[in-house]
Design a protein around this motif. Structure first.
Motif, short mmCIF file in Angstrom:
data_model
loop_
_atom_site.label_atom_id
_atom_site.label_comp_id
_atom_site.label_asym_id
_atom_site.label_seq_id
_atom_site.Cartn_x
_atom_site.Cartn_y
_atom_site.Cartn_z
N HIS A 252 0.82 -1.22 0.00
CA HIS A 252 0.00 0.00 0.00
C HIS A 252 0.86 1.27 0.00
N TYR A 253 2.19 1.12 0.08
CA TYR A 253 3.09 2.27 0.12
C TYR A 253 3.69 2.52 -1.26
N ASP A 254 3.75 3.78 -1.63
CA ASP A 254 4.43 4.18 -2.87
C ASP A 254 5.89 4.47 -2.51
N LEU A 255 6.79 3.59 -2.91
CA LEU A 255 8.19 3.72 -2.52
C LEU A 255 8.83 4.99 -3.05
N ALA A 256 8.27 5.54 -4.12
CA ALA A 256 8.80 6.78 -4.70
C ALA A 256 8.64 7.97 -3.76
N ASN A 257 7.78 7.83 -2.74
CA ASN A 257 7.57 8.92 -1.78
C ASN A 257 8.62 8.94 -0.68
N TYR A 258 9.54 7.99 -0.70
CA TYR A 258 10.53 7.87 0.38
C TYR A 258 11.95 7.98 -0.17
N ASP A 259 12.83 8.52 0.67
CA ASP A 259 14.22 8.70 0.26
C ASP A 259 15.04 7.42 0.44
#
Length: 474
Positions: A252-259
């Motif tokens: 459910h997480y969009d990995l592109a939103n994390y560094d």
């Protein structure tokens, strides 16, 4: 004379560089100038290292009521001096004596003292001389016995407040790996894959979570994907703003939103989960860290998937291996190796950290386990099948933590049970002849390696394992 000096250093196991000898010469000259005798300089340890940790001190002298630490520098800054002495006191404070931490700078002939309020001040050589003269030394004391290496490995899960407050230090090896990771990641414009590999007790969890902490403090966003059940420590971290997800919920997480993406206990991933993470990381140009120990699987099919090899085969992955055992003390580490392999012979120094208890029946075992001090012992059980009743449930309380619930955690004292179905195969390896849904030797290994200091082996109707344990400890 030079060869004789080298032989002297080798005999006493002293490692000292030429520049340090010159700095030491400057300190001795300064002390001699204020009337210091040769006798007052006796009983110092040169280049002492804490066992298993590798933390080194230039000069250490252990007194009955105080410890003197003197670091030697040709030149340095007050900031660097203060940082080193604060770290030194952190490691020495566990002994419970007054710590006097100094740095002598030979180029400027200045002596610095770290005060109790953690502030640095210049002090006089006469003050150091006074401490040297008045310190009472116990010649029979063995410094190695004063340190418990496991005290220095703070768990983000079981010592979460200490971790959040920064009340810990990384080992030299952990620091080097952390710095290399941060440097290589910040200079990369594409997706980057990193693996941190370490067996139980090497501190890979602390290292990976410290990297995440560094990223958070740098006002950037890391996401931790934990391949197991989230524990209480995770809940506390989440309450403090950390982004942590179980692997099942990570879709459910969009990995592109994390560094930064950290996959903890990555050896337990399904191949399709690994493939999905790699694909998303590439699309989002993320830095992805896989932290794992290939031996910490809990089921035969997890081992058969061999996800560790799949991770190692990722294109351009940078691999770091933690080699230094920290958490598990040497006695317990050696015991575990010989318990799981009858053919292994590892030197073991018995310090009384392991106790053996034997019962004939599951009923008597259960009575004993229920009477143990829960403040002293963490009683760990095998994860039961959801489909069938298993033998180990006869002596296990459902309130005790299972092998799956304690992944990545550690406890001061651990209790494990070995019932009559454990035995040794012809090749000497520990096996389980009963029927369980999960792999019993692997669950025993998971449970037993959670111990920091004390281990309580409870054996039920199994003379073969009782005799093996007694043989190991003798």
């Amino acid at each position: 004379m030079e060869e004789g000096f080298k032989g002297f250093l080798k005999h006493y196991g002293i490692e000292v560089r030429g520049a340090e000898i010159e700095d030491l010469r400057g300190l001795v000259k300064a002390l001699s100038a204020v009337g210091c005798s040769i006798g007052a300089l006796d009983r110092f340890y040169v280049g002492y290292k804490i066992p298993q940790i590798g933390k080194e001190f230039d000069l250490l002298r252990f007194g009955q009521k105080s410890i003197l630490n003197i670091e030697l520098k040709s030149k340095s800054t007050e900031e660097k001096i203060k940082k080193q002495l604060i770290r030194n006191k952190y490691y020495l404070n566990s002994i419970g004596r007054k710590i006097y931490a100094f740095t002598y700078v030979s180029e400027s002939e200045e002596l610095y003292l770290l005060q109790d309020d953690q502030q640095l001040k210049k002090t006089s050589i006469e003050y150091l001389l006074e401490l040297l003269i008045n310190q009472t030394i116990d010649d029979a004391e063995v410094p190695d016995a004063l340190f418990n290496p496991s005290d220095y490995l703070v768990s983000p899960f079981n010592s979460t407040k200490k971790f959040l407050d920064g009340e810990y230090f990384l080992t030299k090896q952990q620091e080097e790996i952390k710095n290399q990771i941060i440097e290589s990641w910040t200079t990369s414009l594409e997706a980057k894959f990193i693996s941190i590999i370490g067996s139980a007790g090497t501190g890979k969890t602390l290292l990976t979570y410290d990297v995440a902490k560094h990223i958070i403090e740098s006002k950037r966003k890391p996401l931790i994907i934990h391949c197991g059940q989230l524990n209480h420590g995770h809940s506390v971290l989440i309450e403090n703003g950390w982004a942590i997800s179980s692997v099942k919920a990570s879709k459910h997480y969009d990995l592109a939103n994390y560094d930064l993406i950290i996959i903890d206990e990555a050896q337990r991933l399904y191949p399709e989960q690994l493939d999905a993470i790699i694909e998303k990381a590439k699309l989002g140009k993320c830095c992805c860290i896989f932290s794992y120990d290939k031996h910490q699987t809990l089921a035969t099919w997890e081992e058969a998937r061999n996800v560790s090899a799949r991770i190692a085969s990722i294109d351009s992955i940078t691999e770091y291996k933690l080699s230094e055992k920290i958490r598990t003390n040497r006695e317990i580490a050696a015991f575990i190796k010989m318990l799981f392999s009858k053919n292994r012979l590892v030197p073991i120094l018995s310090d009384g950290n392991i106790e053996i208890n034997y019962f004939n029946t599951a009923e008597d075992t259960k009575k004993y386990l229920n009477g143990l001090d829960q403040n002293k012992w963490e009683i760990l059980r095998f994860t039961p099948s959801r489909y069938n009743n298993e033998h180990h449930e006869k002596y296990s309380e459902t309130s005790n933590k299972t092998s799956h619930q304690i992944i990545g955690q550690e406890f001061e004292g651990v209790v494990v049970t070995i019932d009559q179905f454990f035995s040794y195969a012809d090749n000497g390896e520990l096996i389980y002849r009963g029927k369980t849904y999960y792999n019993s030797p692997k669950m025993l290994f998971q449970n037993i390696t959670r111990s920091r200091k004390k281990l309580n082996i409870v054996i039920i109707g199994n003379e073969e394992l009782l005799n093996r344990c007694i043989t190991i400890l003798q």
